[in-house]
Design a protein around this motif. Structure first.
Motif, PDB file in Angstrom:
ATOM      1  N   ARG A  45      49.303 -21.677 -40.763  1.00 48.82           N
ATOM      2  CA  ARG A  45      49.155 -22.030 -39.349  1.00 48.82           C
ATOM      3  C   ARG A  45      48.050 -23.065 -39.109  1.00 48.82           C
ATOM      4  O   ARG A  45      47.124 -23.187 -39.908  1.00 48.82           O
ATOM      5  CB  ARG A  45      48.859 -20.775 -38.528  1.00 48.82           C
ATOM      6  N   ALA A  46      48.186 -23.777 -37.992  1.00 51.38           N
ATOM      7  CA  ALA A  46      47.212 -24.831 -37.655  1.00 51.38           C
ATOM      8  C   ALA A  46      46.529 -24.577 -36.319  1.00 51.38           C
ATOM      9  O   ALA A  46      45.862 -25.464 -35.800  1.00 51.38           O
ATOM     10  CB  ALA A  46      47.900 -26.186 -37.625  1.00 51.38           C
ATOM     11  N   GLY A  47      46.692 -23.367 -35.761  1.00 52.13           N
ATOM     12  CA  GLY A  47      46.174 -23.173 -34.404  1.00 52.13           C
ATOM     13  C   GLY A  47      46.976 -24.025 -33.427  1.00 52.13           C
ATOM     14  O   GLY A  47      48.132 -24.367 -33.683  1.00 52.13           O
ATOM     15  N   ARG A  48      46.321 -24.389 -32.322  1.00 51.70           N
ATOM     16  CA  ARG A  48      47.012 -25.195 -31.306  1.00 51.70           C
ATOM     17  C   ARG A  48      46.623 -26.661 -31.449  1.00 51.70           C
ATOM     18  O   ARG A  48      45.499 -26.969 -31.848  1.00 51.70           O
ATOM     19  CB  ARG A  48      46.590 -24.670 -29.925  1.00 51.70           C
ATOM     20  N   HIS A  49      47.562 -27.567 -31.119  1.00 52.93           N
ATOM     21  CA  HIS A  49      47.229 -29.001 -31.130  1.00 52.93           C
ATOM     22  C   HIS A  49      45.970 -29.232 -30.283  1.00 52.93           C
ATOM     23  O   HIS A  49      45.825 -28.632 -29.227  1.00 52.93           O
ATOM     24  CB  HIS A  49      48.276 -29.867 -30.424  1.00 52.93           C
ATOM     25  N   VAL A  50      45.143 -30.165 -30.706  1.00 56.41           N
ATOM     26  CA  VAL A  50      44.004 -30.583 -29.889  1.00 56.41           C
ATOM     27  C   VAL A  50      44.297 -32.012 -29.419  1.00 56.41           C
ATOM     28  O   VAL A  50      44.477 -32.925 -30.238  1.00 56.41           O
ATOM     29  CB  VAL A  50      42.685 -30.563 -30.691  1.00 56.41           C
ATOM     30  N   ALA A  51      44.386 -32.193 -28.097  1.00 55.94           N
ATOM     31  CA  ALA A  51      44.748 -33.507 -27.544  1.00 55.94           C
ATOM     32  C   ALA A  51      43.746 -33.923 -26.474  1.00 55.94           C
ATOM     33  O   ALA A  51      42.992 -33.105 -25.952  1.00 55.94           O
ATOM     34  CB  ALA A  51      46.152 -33.463 -26.948  1.00 55.94           C
ATOM     35  N   ARG A  52      43.760 -35.188 -26.153  1.00 55.38           N
ATOM     36  CA  ARG A  52      42.965 -35.720 -25.049  1.00 55.38           C
ATOM     37  C   ARG A  52      43.673 -35.331 -23.747  1.00 55.38           C
ATOM     38  O   ARG A  52      44.904 -35.279 -23.688  1.00 55.38           O
ATOM     39  CB  ARG A  52      42.908 -37.252 -25.194  1.00 55.38           C
ATOM     40  N   THR A  53      42.886 -35.119 -22.700  1.00 52.96           N
ATOM     41  CA  THR A  53      43.436 -34.697 -21.408  1.00 52.96           C
ATOM     42  C   THR A  53      44.599 -35.594 -20.947  1.00 52.96           C
ATOM     43  O   THR A  53      44.448 -36.813 -20.896  1.00 52.96           O
ATOM     44  CB  THR A  53      42.332 -34.736 -20.322  1.00 52.96           C
ATOM     45  N   ARG A  54      45.712 -34.963 -20.637  1.00 54.50           N
ATOM     46  CA  ARG A  54      46.939 -35.655 -20.175  1.00 54.50           C
ATOM     47  C   ARG A  54      47.414 -36.772 -21.117  1.00 54.50           C
ATOM     48  O   ARG A  54      48.036 -37.731 -20.694  1.00 54.50           O
ATOM     49  CB  ARG A  54      46.757 -36.212 -18.754  1.00 54.50           C
ATOM     50  N   ARG A  55      47.135 -36.595 -22.401  1.00 51.34           N
ATOM     51  CA  ARG A  55      47.610 -37.588 -23.376  1.00 51.34           C
ATOM     52  C   ARG A  55      48.512 -36.918 -24.419  1.00 51.34           C
ATOM     53  O   ARG A  55      48.455 -37.249 -25.598  1.00 51.34           O
ATOM     54  CB  ARG A  55      46.436 -38.282 -24.057  1.00 51.34           C
ATOM     55  N   TYR A  56      49.343 -35.964 -23.977  1.00 51.90           N
ATOM     56  CA  TYR A  56      50.335 -35.380 -24.878  1.00 51.90           C
ATOM     57  C   TYR A  56      51.363 -34.646 -24.025  1.00 51.90           C
ATOM     58  O   TYR A  56      51.249 -34.611 -22.808  1.00 51.90           O
ATOM     59  CB  TYR A  56      49.670 -34.419 -25.886  1.00 51.90           C
ATOM     60  N   LEU A  57      52.372 -34.070 -24.678  1.00 55.65           N
ATOM     61  CA  LEU A  57      53.404 -33.348 -23.953  1.00 55.65           C
ATOM     62  C   LEU A  57      52.786 -32.157 -23.214  1.00 55.65           C
ATOM     63  O   LEU A  57      51.965 -31.434 -23.779  1.00 55.65           O
ATOM     64  CB  LEU A  57      54.472 -32.854 -24.939  1.00 55.65           C
ATOM     65  N   ARG A  58      53.190 -31.970 -21.965  1.00 53.96           N
ATOM     66  CA  ARG A  58      52.579 -30.941 -21.135  1.00 53.96           C
ATOM     67  C   ARG A  58      52.828 -29.531 -21.700  1.00 53.96           C
ATOM     68  O   ARG A  58      53.943 -29.211 -22.091  1.00 53.96           O
ATOM     69  CB  ARG A  58      53.160 -31.033 -19.718  1.00 53.96           C
ATOM     70  N   GLY A  59      51.768 -28.751 -21.757  1.00 51.40           N
ATOM     71  CA  GLY A  59      51.905 -27.349 -22.185  1.00 51.40           C
ATOM     72  C   GLY A  59      51.799 -27.140 -23.684  1.00 51.40           C
ATOM     73  O   GLY A  59      51.857 -26.009 -24.163  1.00 51.40           O
ATOM     74  N   PHE A  60      51.681 -28.229 -24.448  1.00 53.45           N
ATOM     75  CA  PHE A  60      51.641 -28.087 -25.906  1.00 53.45           C
ATOM     76  C   PHE A  60      50.223 -27.838 -26.425  1.00 53.45           C
ATOM     77  O   PHE A  60      50.005 -26.996 -27.267  1.00 53.45           O
ATOM     78  CB  PHE A  60      52.172 -29.363 -26.588  1.00 53.45           C
ATOM     79  N   ALA A  61      49.290 -28.640 -25.913  1.00 55.25           N
ATOM     80  CA  ALA A  61      47.991 -28.760 -26.591  1.00 55.25           C
ATOM     81  C   ALA A  61      46.848 -28.132 -25.804  1.00 55.25           C
ATOM     82  O   ALA A  61      46.955 -27.865 -24.604  1.00 55.25           O
ATOM     83  CB  ALA A  61      47.688 -30.241 -26.825  1.00 55.25           C
ATOM     84  N   GLU A  62      45.763 -27.924 -26.494  1.00 56.99           N
ATOM     85  CA  GLU A  62      44.473 -27.644 -25.885  1.00 56.99           C
ATOM     86  C   GLU A  62      43.948 -29.028 -25.539  1.00 56.99           C
ATOM     87  O   GLU A  62      43.740 -29.856 -26.427  1.00 56.99           O
ATOM     88  CB  GLU A  62      43.600 -26.971 -26.952  1.00 56.99           C
ATOM     89  N   GLU A  63      43.785 -29.333 -24.254  1.00 56.50           N
ATOM     90  CA  GLU A  63      43.420 -30.698 -23.859  1.00 56.50           C
ATOM     91  C   GLU A  63      41.932 -30.783 -23.555  1.00 56.50           C
ATOM     92  O   GLU A  63      41.426 -30.019 -22.731  1.00 56.50           O
ATOM     93  CB  GLU A  63      44.263 -31.122 -22.651  1.00 56.50           C
ATOM     94  N   VAL A  64      41.254 -31.707 -24.227  1.00 60.15           N
ATOM     95  CA  VAL A  64      39.806 -31.847 -24.060  1.00 60.15           C
ATOM     96  C   VAL A  64      39.405 -33.321 -23.971  1.00 60.15           C
ATOM     97  O   VAL A  64      40.202 -34.207 -24.268  1.00 60.15           O
ATOM     98  CB  VAL A  64      39.029 -31.199 -25.242  1.00 60.15           C
ATOM     99  N   GLU A  65      38.181 -33.553 -23.573  1.00 62.07           N
ATOM    100  CA  GLU A  65      37.585 -34.895 -23.563  1.00 62.07           C
ATOM    101  C   GLU A  65      36.681 -35.026 -24.795  1.00 62.07           C
ATOM    102  O   GLU A  65      36.305 -34.017 -25.399  1.00 62.07           O
ATOM    103  CB  GLU A  65      36.805 -35.100 -22.271  1.00 62.07           C
ATOM    104  N   PRO A  66      36.320 -36.265 -25.166  1.00 61.20           N
ATOM    105  CA  PRO A  66      35.555 -36.463 -26.401  1.00 61.20           C
ATOM    106  C   PRO A  66      34.341 -35.548 -26.596  1.00 61.20           C
ATOM    107  O   PRO A  66      34.154 -35.040 -27.708  1.00 61.20           O
ATOM    108  CB  PRO A  66      35.167 -37.940 -26.338  1.00 61.20           C
ATOM    109  N   PRO A  67      33.528 -35.279 -25.553  1.00 57.39           N
ATOM    110  CA  PRO A  67      32.362 -34.415 -25.816  1.00 57.39           C
ATOM    111  C   PRO A  67      32.734 -32.996 -26.258  1.00 57.39           C
ATOM    112  O   PRO A  67      31.911 -32.313 -26.862  1.00 57.39           O
ATOM    113  CB  PRO A  67      31.630 -34.386 -24.460  1.00 57.39           C
TER     114      PRO A  67
END
Ligand SMILES: [Zn+2]
Length: 371
Positions: free
Chosen positions: A111-133
């Motif tokens: 397993r890889a856990g959940r995708h880590v993506a930039r806020t609103r920069r991936y398919l909705r509902g897929f990823a943990e969305e964060v900003e660079p900090p």
């Protein structure tokens, strides 16, 4: 007890019979090259025997709208299993799928856990969305949630720029890689375009998913470092549809996706010739159906790997990469029986005569889902 009476393939080699052993026995879930003692009912299976196939990029617990319920995730895993995928490297799932690993009847799972993506920069509902900090902390969190890999979304459409664009700076990515490694995990990135690819390679990522823009400099670097690439060619085959949907609002993005699509096979051939470690991954679970690994292997063979190397990308070398044995004496009996030699034509992978998981026959004769 099972007796596999045909030829057992221990590697992709086609030049000699070195890689071919005659017959294999299965008792109490384990393989043996000699007949175990004692009285047993014996079921004989005739055909070419290969270790269970590996889907190196698959999403169990993920559907088109994000997380799916447990019954659906179970059906996804069973569909993969019946098609011969007995080891899955999950490439990001919003669902906690640890329970799959407790189930004897479902494929083995990394397993890889959940995708880590930039806020609103991936398919909705897929990823943990964060900003660079927050990237480093989130990578650490997902490393603990998974069991070996962390997945970061490296590029996606930037609606303001109207084009595919990197989501993170090279420095952000380097910090993310260091954080994953400090947690004892490997880190990989979803990357379509050339810019983000150069950044994740410079940042020291262990793997790249898609890597559609691979050029000569990239493949030289990846070959030198042993970076793993999962090109997901079936998925890249959908780029013209994605381009067509984006055309009206984002013409530059659409043109970019079409360019990547046009040279997808060339990129994979370039990587193969350079000696990059390539693995077969379907990307099933987001928008693509499960059970399509044979299609991906066929795509890789056609892209320039040829049948033996394409099979290896979903079999022996992929198992080694993920730390799972092949059909060594005493190994778990995870295997496929095929009616023909798959090193000559991988089309036979779509119709195994038997699939055996942990010593138990789970699927028979060429079941195949339409898609
Ligand atoms: Zn994916």
């Amino acid at each position: 007890m099972l007796h596999l009476t045909g030829r057992v393939l221990n590697g992709p080699g086609t030049g000699s019979d070195e890689d071919v052993a005659q017959g294999l026995w299965v008792l109490d879930g384990r393989v043996s090259t000699t007949r175990p003692g004692g009285d047993h009912d014996v079921t004989a299976l005739e055909g070419w025997v290969v270790p269970g196939l590996v889907d190196a990029h698959c999403h169990i617990g993920l559907g088109a709208g994000g997380e799916v319920d447990r019954a659906t995730a179970e059906e996804q895993a069973r569909t993969d299993r019946d098609a011969g995928t007995l080891l899955v490297r999950d490439a990001g799932s919003p669902a906690d799928t640890r329970w799959v690993q407790e189930r004897e009847d479902l494929p083995r799972l990394v397993r890889a856990g959940r995708h880590v993506a930039r806020t609103r920069r991936y398919l909705r509902g897929f990823a943990e969305e964060v900003e660079p900090p927050q990237l480093v902390d989130e990578v650490r969190r997902q490393a603990r949630r998974g069991d070996g890999w962390v997945k970061v979304v490296g590029d996606w459409i930037d609606r303001e720029a109207g084009d595919l664009a990197p989501c993170w700076s090279r420095e952000d990515l380097a910090a993310a890689a260091a954080a994953a490694h400090a947690e004892g995990a490997r880190i990989t990135a979803h990357v379509f375009g050339a810019e983000a690819l150069a950044d994740v390679l410079a940042a020291g990522f262990d793997g790249v998913e898609h890597a559609t823009a691979m050029g000569p400099d990239d493949v030289a670097l990846m070959a030198e470092r042993g970076t793993a690439v999962v090109p997901t060619l079936v998925n890249i085959g959908t780029f013209p549809d994605i381009a067509a949907r984006g055309e009206g609002k984002f013409p530059r993005y659409a043109a970019h996706m079409r360019r990547l699509h046009a040279r997808r096979r060339e990129a994979v051939a370039l990587a193969h010739e350079a000696g990059v470690r390539l693995f077969a991954g379907t990307d099933a679970g987001g928008t693509l159906p499960h059970g399509i690994l044979a299609d991906e292997v066929a795509e890789m063979a056609a892209a320039g790997l040829g049948p033996a190397a394409a099979l290896d990308a979903a079999c022996w070398s992929a198992r080694r990469w993920l730390g799972h044995p092949a059909l060594e004496e005493g190994a778990s009996a995870d295997l496929l029986v095929l009616p023909e030699d798959p090193r000559r034509d991988v089309a036979v992978l779509a119709a195994p005569s038997a699939v055996v998981l942990r010593g138990r026959q789970v699927a028979r004769a060429g079941r195949r889902l339409a898609h």
